[in-house]
Design a protein around this motif. Sequence first.
Motif, PDB file in Angstrom:
ATOM      1  N   PHE A 155      15.047  16.461  10.899  1.00  0.00           N
ATOM      2  CA  PHE A 155      14.372  15.521  10.001  1.00  0.00           C
ATOM      3  C   PHE A 155      14.332  16.090   8.588  1.00  0.00           C
ATOM      4  O   PHE A 155      14.006  17.257   8.372  1.00  0.00           O
ATOM      5  CB  PHE A 155      12.946  15.253  10.503  1.00  0.00           C
ATOM      6  N   GLU A 156      14.666  15.247   7.593  1.00  0.00           N
ATOM      7  CA  GLU A 156      14.644  15.662   6.184  1.00  0.00           C
ATOM      8  C   GLU A 156      13.408  15.096   5.502  1.00  0.00           C
ATOM      9  O   GLU A 156      13.115  13.905   5.618  1.00  0.00           O
ATOM     10  CB  GLU A 156      15.885  15.162   5.457  1.00  0.00           C
ATOM     11  N   ASP A 157      12.704  15.955   4.766  1.00  0.00           N
ATOM     12  CA  ASP A 157      11.528  15.516   4.015  1.00  0.00           C
ATOM     13  C   ASP A 157      11.873  15.461   2.536  1.00  0.00           C
ATOM     14  O   ASP A 157      12.341  16.450   1.960  1.00  0.00           O
ATOM     15  CB  ASP A 157      10.352  16.467   4.256  1.00  0.00           C
ATOM     16  N   TYR A 158      11.664  14.283   1.949  1.00  0.00           N
ATOM     17  CA  TYR A 158      11.865  14.135   0.499  1.00  0.00           C
ATOM     18  C   TYR A 158      11.003  12.969   0.029  1.00  0.00           C
ATOM     19  O   TYR A 158      10.166  12.452   0.785  1.00  0.00           O
ATOM     20  CB  TYR A 158      13.347  13.937   0.155  1.00  0.00           C
ATOM     21  N   GLY A 159      11.185  12.545  -1.204  1.00  0.00           N
ATOM     22  CA  GLY A 159      10.359  11.481  -1.754  1.00  0.00           C
ATOM     23  C   GLY A 159      10.564  10.155  -1.040  1.00  0.00           C
ATOM     24  O   GLY A 159      11.672   9.802  -0.644  1.00  0.00           O
ATOM     25  N   PHE A 160       9.485   9.399  -0.887  1.00  0.00           N
ATOM     26  CA  PHE A 160       9.506   8.137  -0.132  1.00  0.00           C
ATOM     27  C   PHE A 160       8.873   7.044  -0.990  1.00  0.00           C
ATOM     28  O   PHE A 160       7.785   7.215  -1.530  1.00  0.00           O
ATOM     29  CB  PHE A 160       8.742   8.306   1.180  1.00  0.00           C
ATOM     30  N   ASP A 214       0.812  -1.230   0.000  1.00  0.00           N
ATOM     31  CA  ASP A 214       0.000   0.000   0.000  1.00  0.00           C
ATOM     32  C   ASP A 214       0.841   1.274   0.000  1.00  0.00           C
ATOM     33  O   ASP A 214       0.324   2.351   0.309  1.00  0.00           O
ATOM     34  CB  ASP A 214      -0.977   0.028   1.195  1.00  0.00           C
ATOM     35  N   TYR A 215       2.124   1.153  -0.323  1.00  0.00           N
ATOM     36  CA  TYR A 215       2.974   2.334  -0.458  1.00  0.00           C
ATOM     37  C   TYR A 215       3.463   2.438  -1.899  1.00  0.00           C
ATOM     38  O   TYR A 215       3.247   1.513  -2.711  1.00  0.00           O
ATOM     39  CB  TYR A 215       4.119   2.287   0.558  1.00  0.00           C
ATOM     40  N   PRO A 216       4.107   3.548  -2.274  1.00  0.00           N
ATOM     41  CA  PRO A 216       4.387   3.817  -3.688  1.00  0.00           C
ATOM     42  C   PRO A 216       5.060   2.675  -4.454  1.00  0.00           C
ATOM     43  O   PRO A 216       4.631   2.335  -5.563  1.00  0.00           O
ATOM     44  CB  PRO A 216       5.276   5.059  -3.630  1.00  0.00           C
ATOM     45  N   LEU A 272       7.954  12.733   5.180  1.00  0.00           N
ATOM     46  CA  LEU A 272       7.401  13.302   6.405  1.00  0.00           C
ATOM     47  C   LEU A 272       6.017  12.732   6.682  1.00  0.00           C
ATOM     48  O   LEU A 272       5.695  12.367   7.819  1.00  0.00           O
ATOM     49  CB  LEU A 272       7.333  14.831   6.302  1.00  0.00           C
ATOM     50  N   ALA A 273       5.180  12.642   5.635  1.00  0.00           N
ATOM     51  CA  ALA A 273       3.831  12.105   5.812  1.00  0.00           C
ATOM     52  C   ALA A 273       3.877  10.657   6.298  1.00  0.00           C
ATOM     53  O   ALA A 273       3.065  10.239   7.142  1.00  0.00           O
ATOM     54  CB  ALA A 273       3.059  12.201   4.501  1.00  0.00           C
ATOM     55  N   TYR A 274       4.831   9.888   5.771  1.00  0.00           N
ATOM     56  CA  TYR A 274       4.971   8.497   6.197  1.00  0.00           C
ATOM     57  C   TYR A 274       5.298   8.412   7.686  1.00  0.00           C
ATOM     58  O   TYR A 274       4.662   7.658   8.437  1.00  0.00           O
ATOM     59  CB  TYR A 274       6.049   7.797   5.374  1.00  0.00           C
ATOM     60  N   TYR A 275       6.289   9.190   8.129  1.00  0.00           N
ATOM     61  CA  TYR A 275       6.696   9.112   9.526  1.00  0.00           C
ATOM     62  C   TYR A 275       5.640   9.713  10.454  1.00  0.00           C
ATOM     63  O   TYR A 275       5.515   9.290  11.603  1.00  0.00           O
ATOM     64  CB  TYR A 275       8.052   9.785   9.727  1.00  0.00           C
ATOM     65  N   GLN A 276       4.885  10.686   9.980  1.00  0.00           N
ATOM     66  CA  GLN A 276       3.774  11.208  10.791  1.00  0.00           C
ATOM     67  C   GLN A 276       2.725  10.133  11.019  1.00  0.00           C
ATOM     68  O   GLN A 276       2.066  10.100  12.059  1.00  0.00           O
ATOM     69  CB  GLN A 276       3.146  12.411  10.090  1.00  0.00           C
ATOM     70  N   GLU A 277       2.614   9.221  10.067  1.00  0.00           N
ATOM     71  CA  GLU A 277       1.630   8.144  10.161  1.00  0.00           C
ATOM     72  C   GLU A 277       2.101   6.994  11.037  1.00  0.00           C
ATOM     73  O   GLU A 277       1.341   6.483  11.868  1.00  0.00           O
ATOM     74  CB  GLU A 277       1.324   7.614   8.754  1.00  0.00           C
ATOM     75  N   VAL A 278       3.361   6.572  10.881  1.00  0.00           N
ATOM     76  CA  VAL A 278       3.810   5.350  11.548  1.00  0.00           C
ATOM     77  C   VAL A 278       4.719   5.590  12.749  1.00  0.00           C
ATOM     78  O   VAL A 278       4.795   4.754  13.651  1.00  0.00           O
ATOM     79  CB  VAL A 278       4.531   4.411  10.552  1.00  0.00           C
ATOM     80  N   LEU A 323      16.974   9.934  -4.019  1.00  0.00           N
ATOM     81  CA  LEU A 323      15.711  10.196  -3.326  1.00  0.00           C
ATOM     82  C   LEU A 323      15.746  11.541  -2.606  1.00  0.00           C
ATOM     83  O   LEU A 323      14.708  12.211  -2.499  1.00  0.00           O
ATOM     84  CB  LEU A 323      15.406   9.070  -2.335  1.00  0.00           C
ATOM     85  N   ARG A 324      16.887  11.959  -2.118  1.00  0.00           N
ATOM     86  CA  ARG A 324      16.992  13.255  -1.441  1.00  0.00           C
ATOM     87  C   ARG A 324      16.715  14.422  -2.391  1.00  0.00           C
ATOM     88  O   ARG A 324      16.402  15.517  -1.942  1.00  0.00           O
ATOM     89  CB  ARG A 324      18.379  13.428  -0.815  1.00  0.00           C
ATOM     90  N   ASN A 325      16.809  14.169  -3.695  1.00  0.00           N
ATOM     91  CA  ASN A 325      16.560  15.223  -4.681  1.00  0.00           C
ATOM     92  C   ASN A 325      15.170  15.109  -5.294  1.00  0.00           C
ATOM     93  O   ASN A 325      14.922  15.599  -6.398  1.00  0.00           O
ATOM     94  CB  ASN A 325      17.623  15.170  -5.781  1.00  0.00           C
ATOM     95  N   THR A 326      14.254  14.418  -4.585  1.00  0.00           N
ATOM     96  CA  THR A 326      12.865  14.312  -5.034  1.00  0.00           C
ATOM     97  C   THR A 326      11.946  14.851  -3.947  1.00  0.00           C
ATOM     98  O   THR A 326      12.380  15.155  -2.827  1.00  0.00           O
ATOM     99  CB  THR A 326      12.493  12.849  -5.329  1.00  0.00           C
ATOM    100  N   VAL A 327      10.662  14.975  -4.294  1.00  0.00           N
ATOM    101  CA  VAL A 327       9.657  15.448  -3.339  1.00  0.00           C
ATOM    102  C   VAL A 327       8.446  14.529  -3.394  1.00  0.00           C
ATOM    103  O   VAL A 327       8.234  13.818  -4.379  1.00  0.00           O
ATOM    104  CB  VAL A 327       9.240  16.902  -3.632  1.00  0.00           C
TER     105      VAL A 327
END
Length: 536
Positions: free
Chosen positions: A373-378, A288-290, A358-364, A320-324
């Motif tokens: 904390f760094e937010d980028y593509g997951f 259920d993830y990307p 960030l959304a992933y870690y806010q959830e789990v 991945l650090r260069n994505t959103v």
Amino acid sequence: MYESLLLVLLAICAFVLIVRTADRKGWIKRYGMKAYGPFLMWSTRRGKGALDLLARPKRLWRAYGAVAKWVCAIVMVLMMALLLWEATLVDQIPAESAPGLELMLGIPGVNPIIPLWYGILGLIVAIVIHEGAHGILTRVGNMEVRSMGLIFLLVPLGAFVEPDEEALVKADKRRRMSVYAVGPATNIIVGLVCALLLSSMLIGSVEPVRESPIVISLADDGPADRAGLRFGAQIVQLNGTEILTYEEFQSFPGPDPGTNITISYYYNGELRTTEVTAGVMLTSVSSDYPAAKAGLRAGMLLHSVNGTVIRNDADLKEVLRNTVGGQTIPVTVLVYDKAVGTYVPEPTVRNVTLMSRLAYYQEVSPGSIGEDFEDYGFMGINSAYMGAGVNSPEIILDRIAPPIGEVDDFGSFVSASLGYIALPFYGLAPLTGSITELFEPQGAWGALPNSAFWVLVNSLYWIFWINIMVGMTNVLPAVPLDGGYLFRDGLDALVQKVRKGASEQERMRSVATITNALSIFVLFLILWQLIGPRLG
């Protein structure tokens, strides 16, 4: 596994047959032995003088008995909390991963995680100090000891100090509870002392022979697994390039994914060389993830992500650090074709729409979001170069060192302690040549032969492990365990205070009902770990 268990069961049956026959014919009676059900019991009246001698500092032993009661009470509460917590996790355990009955039995040779000789050593030490403590406090309380002895079922399974039951029943609760408490409390204290010795004196003196990275996990049927690498292999070269540190492994500029590289590594003290398929392998893909939605699955090799060829773990992290989150990026992967014995492109996977990290870690795991904390593509993947999880040698030392002085709060102490007790499940106890050859003791311990040093380490660990298991099991509030009798007497004292008008018969009936009900509940919680996962 099942063949070994069958052999043990056949040996036990033969042992029981021989013991019953010898008892019936009177051959063993002259030696103070007799059959006791399926067991061989050896008893003697000798040694009572030694107990009396050890019991002479009565004030010291009475103080120890008082401390032992508190130790047992605290561990009893912790053990019940642990059993209740484990009961809530049962529905998450697949039936094929459920523990078998052999894992519930602390018998060396039957339980697959307990090594035979180290297990017997730990069991003998645990039995002697457990029953010896009971015997000493019995004499401190001026109660008679009728006999002492051992119980065998192929190997020594228990020792006993037989007090005068009538005197024990007539003794006041304070003295009787001290007798019950000192057995498991002594096991726990001796176990902790062994852990302290391991931490402060032995493991603390050990240093790696080399700083090159060590394989600590392997993905089934991954490139490293198929090439024959195993847990404990220390990688020293990749394609002729020396790998001196974990960081160098992470950033190794490997060839295109799917091509072969030559790897040199130490295992069991031998330098070996083999060929491994290069590439970052997906070791797990979260549903259920990307990544899962895009068709990626465990076992695939990442060839390119967002137009960049992925040659190592560092490349993947940098891309991945260069994505959103929300960005759709192209992805190419390879799958293993058993027919040709190599990796081939998988045309059905073309792109992945990322989510926010960030959304992933806010959830789990919202508690892990800190200021840095760094937010980028997951993507929702775990990966490892060649399908081998590696780390620095220090990670092994950190894992095998007891959690003393390395934790910040009670919660982390409990977590670290459970992890230390679980070392046998991770293949880190007993420590074998594949691990011990990578380290060497320094200082005074360096004067010992390496093999003798690690025998001492393994011996202390298993004395710790068996004593902790015996102690924690025996404090459970379930008759006939020591904890059951402690709970019964403690409850009786409480009921006396609360129900002052109740007759002794009414009080004893209430205490017996509650004690028996709790004993059945404890048994259910233990059996639930065996049965629960298999009901789903």
